[in-house]
Design a protein around this motif. Structure first.
Motif, PDB file in Angstrom:
ATOM      1  N   GLU A  35       0.710  -1.230   0.030  1.00 18.70           N
ATOM      2  CA  GLU A  35       0.015  -0.008   0.058  1.00 18.70           C
ATOM      3  C   GLU A  35       1.078   1.166   0.152  1.00 18.70           C
ATOM      4  OE1 GLU A  35      -3.867   0.466   0.985  1.00 18.70           O
ATOM      5  OE2 GLU A  35      -3.259  -0.986  -0.775  1.00 18.70           O
ATOM      6  N   LEU A  36       1.703   1.277   0.627  1.00 18.45           N
ATOM      7  CA  LEU A  36       2.893   2.419   0.812  1.00 18.45           C
ATOM      8  C   LEU A  36       3.685   2.680  -0.299  1.00 18.45           C
ATOM      9  CD1 LEU A  36       4.142   1.909   4.510  1.00 18.45           C
ATOM     10  CD2 LEU A  36       2.738   3.642   3.975  1.00 18.45           C
ATOM     11  N   LYS A  37       4.056   1.613  -0.825  1.00 20.61           N
ATOM     12  CA  LYS A  37       4.639   1.636  -2.065  1.00 20.61           C
ATOM     13  C   LYS A  37       3.839   2.342  -3.222  1.00 20.61           C
ATOM     14  CE  LYS A  37       8.031  -2.070  -2.401  1.00 20.61           C
ATOM     15  NZ  LYS A  37       8.409  -3.228  -2.702  1.00 20.61           N
ATOM     16  N   ASN A  38       2.387   1.756  -3.073  1.00 18.11           N
ATOM     17  CA  ASN A  38       1.745   2.292  -4.254  1.00 18.11           C
ATOM     18  C   ASN A  38       1.521   3.571  -3.917  1.00 18.11           C
ATOM     19  OD1 ASN A  38       1.444  -0.166  -5.274  1.00 18.11           O
ATOM     20  ND2 ASN A  38      -0.432  -0.710  -4.088  1.00 18.11           N
ATOM     21  N   LYS A  39       1.619   4.036  -2.889  1.00 16.91           N
ATOM     22  CA  LYS A  39       1.438   5.676  -2.676  1.00 16.91           C
ATOM     23  C   LYS A  39       2.705   6.599  -2.913  1.00 16.91           C
ATOM     24  CE  LYS A  39      -2.750   5.691   0.328  1.00 16.91           C
ATOM     25  NZ  LYS A  39      -2.947   4.429   1.044  1.00 16.91           N
ATOM     26  N   GLY A  40       3.828   5.648  -3.333  1.00 17.55           N
ATOM     27  CA  GLY A  40       4.922   6.628  -3.810  1.00 17.55           C
ATOM     28  C   GLY A  40       6.117   6.705  -2.669  1.00 17.55           C
ATOM     29  N   PHE A  41       5.622   5.857  -1.557  1.00 16.18           N
ATOM     30  CA  PHE A  41       6.760   5.806  -0.387  1.00 16.18           C
ATOM     31  C   PHE A  41       7.910   4.848  -1.074  1.00 16.18           C
ATOM     32  CE2 PHE A  41       3.321   7.343   1.973  1.00 16.18           C
ATOM     33  CZ  PHE A  41       3.627   8.301   2.752  1.00 16.18           C
ATOM     34  N   LEU A  42       9.099   5.095  -0.568  1.00 12.70           N
ATOM     35  CA  LEU A  42      10.262   4.429  -0.477  1.00 12.70           C
ATOM     36  C   LEU A  42      10.196   3.397   0.528  1.00 12.70           C
ATOM     37  CD1 LEU A  42      13.096   3.858  -2.268  1.00 12.70           C
ATOM     38  CD2 LEU A  42      13.918   5.254  -0.729  1.00 12.70           C
ATOM     39  N   VAL A  43       9.964   1.993   0.195  1.00  7.14           N
ATOM     40  CA  VAL A  43       9.860   1.363   1.160  1.00  7.14           C
ATOM     41  C   VAL A  43      11.029   0.140   1.235  1.00  7.14           C
ATOM     42  CG1 VAL A  43       8.274  -0.707   2.383  1.00  7.14           C
ATOM     43  CG2 VAL A  43       7.400   1.091   1.098  1.00  7.14           C
ATOM     44  N   THR A  44      11.845  -0.023   2.407  1.00  6.26           N
ATOM     45  CA  THR A  44      12.779  -0.969   2.423  1.00  6.26           C
ATOM     46  C   THR A  44      12.669  -2.097   3.597  1.00  6.26           C
ATOM     47  OG1 THR A  44      14.091   0.162   4.090  1.00  6.26           O
ATOM     48  CG2 THR A  44      14.450   1.048   1.771  1.00  6.26           C
ATOM     49  N   ASN A  45      13.668  -2.980   3.403  1.00  9.44           N
ATOM     50  CA  ASN A  45      13.489  -4.199   4.389  1.00  9.44           C
ATOM     51  C   ASN A  45      13.588  -3.509   5.828  1.00  9.44           C
ATOM     52  OD1 ASN A  45      12.461  -6.687   3.636  1.00  9.44           O
ATOM     53  ND2 ASN A  45      14.505  -6.864   2.230  1.00  9.44           N
ATOM     54  N   GLU A  46      14.322  -2.917   6.120  1.00 11.22           N
ATOM     55  CA  GLU A  46      14.377  -2.165   7.427  1.00 11.22           C
ATOM     56  C   GLU A  46      13.269  -2.029   8.137  1.00 11.22           C
ATOM     57  OE1 GLU A  46      18.704  -1.979   6.158  1.00 11.22           O
ATOM     58  OE2 GLU A  46      16.544  -1.971   5.349  1.00 11.22           O
ATOM     59  N   VAL A  47      12.298  -1.436   7.130  1.00 11.02           N
ATOM     60  CA  VAL A  47      10.794  -1.285   7.649  1.00 11.02           C
ATOM     61  C   VAL A  47      10.219  -2.407   8.269  1.00 11.02           C
ATOM     62  CG1 VAL A  47       8.559  -0.321   6.989  1.00 11.02           C
ATOM     63  CG2 VAL A  47      10.743   0.647   6.082  1.00 11.02           C
ATOM     64  N   THR A  48      10.340  -3.466   7.279  1.00  9.93           N
ATOM     65  CA  THR A  48       9.551  -4.751   7.659  1.00  9.93           C
ATOM     66  C   THR A  48      10.289  -5.196   9.275  1.00  9.93           C
ATOM     67  OG1 THR A  48      10.476  -5.457   5.697  1.00  9.93           O
ATOM     68  CG2 THR A  48       8.766  -6.890   6.751  1.00  9.93           C
ATOM     69  N   THR A  49      11.440  -5.156   9.401  1.00 12.93           N
ATOM     70  CA  THR A  49      12.059  -5.549  10.635  1.00 12.93           C
ATOM     71  C   THR A  49      11.374  -4.740  11.955  1.00 12.93           C
ATOM     72  OG1 THR A  49      14.179  -5.762   9.247  1.00 12.93           O
ATOM     73  CG2 THR A  49      14.396  -6.251  11.571  1.00 12.93           C
ATOM     74  N   ILE A  50      11.685  -3.543  11.663  1.00 14.50           N
ATOM     75  CA  ILE A  50      11.212  -2.582  12.558  1.00 14.50           C
ATOM     76  C   ILE A  50       9.509  -2.885  13.025  1.00 14.50           C
ATOM     77  CG2 ILE A  50      10.489  -0.262  13.415  1.00 14.50           C
ATOM     78  CD1 ILE A  50      12.943   0.444  11.688  1.00 14.50           C
ATOM     79  N   GLN A  51       8.833  -3.063  12.018  1.00 13.53           N
ATOM     80  CA  GLN A  51       7.411  -3.440  12.291  1.00 13.53           C
ATOM     81  C   GLN A  51       7.169  -4.691  12.938  1.00 13.53           C
ATOM     82  OE1 GLN A  51       5.611  -2.564   8.250  1.00 13.53           O
ATOM     83  NE2 GLN A  51       5.118  -0.300   8.896  1.00 13.53           N
ATOM     84  N   GLU A  52       7.825  -5.436  12.331  1.00 11.89           N
ATOM     85  CA  GLU A  52       7.494  -7.095  13.048  1.00 11.89           C
ATOM     86  C   GLU A  52       8.125  -7.067  14.347  1.00 11.89           C
ATOM     87  OE1 GLU A  52       7.402  -9.541   8.939  1.00 11.89           O
ATOM     88  OE2 GLU A  52       9.219  -9.555   9.953  1.00 11.89           O
ATOM     89  N   ALA A  53       8.982  -6.326  14.554  1.00 11.15           N
ATOM     90  CA  ALA A  53       9.588  -6.658  16.109  1.00 11.15           C
ATOM     91  C   ALA A  53       8.689  -6.264  17.196  1.00 11.15           C
ATOM     92  CB  ALA A  53      10.825  -5.703  16.107  1.00 11.15           C
TER      93      ALA A  53
END
Ligand code: ADP
Length: 272
Positions: free
Chosen positions: A254-272
Motif C-alpha cells: 500500500e505504501l509503495k503504491n502511494k509512492g513511499f520508498l519502502v525498504t526491508n528495514e521497515v519490515t524488521t521494525i514493524q515486525e519487532a
C-alpha cells in the motif's frame, strides 16, 4: 526475452496407475524485463511449470514459445534456449562440486567453450553481482555459509548470461536474515541488469513485497495473475489455498503504491 505458453498440460506417469496431471491447460506470457512471482502451495505445479520454460520438460499438450519461437519445433536448438533461460533449482548448493568457488562459477561458461578471457570476465562479474568478494575465489564452496553457497550457485547460472533467470524457492532453508539478503540481491540484480526474473515460492510474504506481478497457482491451474495489490485483495481465497498474506506485506505494498520508498528495514521494525 519473452516466454509464452499456450494451453499447456503436463501429466506425470501417463497411462499408469500413478498418472498425475500436474499442469492443467495453463496459458500465460512473461514479457521481457518483468519481475514475476510464481506462487502456490507445495504440489500446485510450480516446479513442473518452470521446467517447461527452458525445455527441460515437454508438454503433453500445448506449446511453449521463447521470443515467439516454438521451442520444440527444432527451429532453435534447445541447448541455446537453456543458456538463455537460466534455471536455479531448489537447494542449488547441492550441485556445487568443484574445488573452489571460482571453478564452480566457471563451470557453465567453460562448457559453452568461450575464450578463457571471457570466462574470467564473466566469473568475476557474476561473483561480484551476487555480493561476494574476491577473497572467496579460491575458497572451497564447502567452507561457506548456507547463504553464501546459494549465492555461488546463482552466480554459476548468471555467468552464462541468461536473459531470463528463474529461481525455484531461492530462500528455502535460510534464516530470516539470509532470506532477506538473498531477496534484496535478486531485486538488485533485476534492477541493475534489467533481466527478466521469475521468483518461485510458496510464501506470499517472501515474494509479495518484491515483485511487480504475481501468478498464483493451485492444483495445476493459474488462479490469479495480476499486480500484487490486486492479488492481495483475494485474501480469503488465498488463505484457503494455504497462502496467507501477512498484514505487513499488504501494508508495505500500500505504501509503495502511494509512492513511499519502502525498504526491508521497515519490515524488521514493524515486525519487532
Ligand atoms: P510445486 O513445485 O508447486 O511444489 P510440483 O510441480 O513439484 O509442484 O508438483 C505438482 C504435482 O505433480 C504434485 O502433485 C506432485 O506430487 C506431482 N509430481 C511432481 N513431480 C513428479 C514426478 N517426478 N512424478 C510424479 N508426480 C510428480
Amino acid at each position: 526475452m519473452s516466454i509464452k505458453i499456450d494451453n499447456l498440460t503436463y501429466v506425470y506417469s501417463q497411462n499408469t496407475p500413478f498418472e498425475k496431471k500436474a499442469i492443467d491447460n495453463v496459458s500465460l506470457e512473461i514479457k521481457d524485463g518483468e519481475f514475476v512471482g510464481l506462487i502456490g502451495h507445495t504440489g500446485s505445479g510450480k516446479s513442473t511449470l518452470i521446467q517447461h520454460f527452458n525445455g527441460l520438460l515437454k508438454p503433453a499438450s500445448g506449446n511453449v514459445y521463447v521470443n515467439n519461437i516454438d521451442i520444440h519445433s527444432k527451429e532453435k536448438p534447445l541447448r541455446e534456449i537453456r543458456q538463455k533461460v537460466g534455471l536455479v533449482f531448489q537447494y542449488p548448493e547441492h550441485q556445487l562440486f568443484e574445488m573452489s568457488v571460482y571453478k564452480d562459477v566457471a563451470f557453465g561458461p567453460t562448457n559453452m567453450r568461450l575464450e578463457q578471457d571471457e570466462i574470467d570476465k564473466r566469473v568475476k562479474e557474476a561473483i561480484g553481482i551476487v555480493g561476494l568478494g574476491e577473497e572467496t575465489y579460491e575458497k572451497s564452496p564447502f567452507e561457506l555459509s548456507g547463504g553464501q553457497k546459494r549465492r555461488v550457485a546463482i552466480a554459476g547460472v548468471l555467468a552464462m548470461k541468461p536473459d531470463v533467470l528463474i529461481l525455484d524457492e531461492p530462500t528455502a532453508g535460510l534464516d530470516p536474515r539470509g532470506r532477506d539478503e538473498i531477496l534484496d540481491e535478486i531485486s538488485k540484480l533485476h534492477e541493475e541488469l534489467g533481466i527478466t526474473v521469475i521468483l518461485v515460492s510458496h510464501s506470499m510474504e517472501d515474494v509479495g513485497k518484491y515483485v511487480e506481478r504475481i501468478i498464483v497457482m493451485d492444483e495445476g491451474k493459474v488462479r490469479y495473475d495480476d499486480i500484487p495489490k490486486k492479488v492481495f485483495n483475494h485474501i480469503e481465497e488465498l488463505e484457503k489455498m494455504g497462502l496467507g498474506v501477512p498484514q505487513v506485506t499488504y501494508l508495505m505494498q500500500e505504501l509503495k503504491n502511494k509512492g513511499f520508498l519502502v525498504t526491508n528495514e521497515v519490515t524488521t521494525i514493524q515486525e519487532a
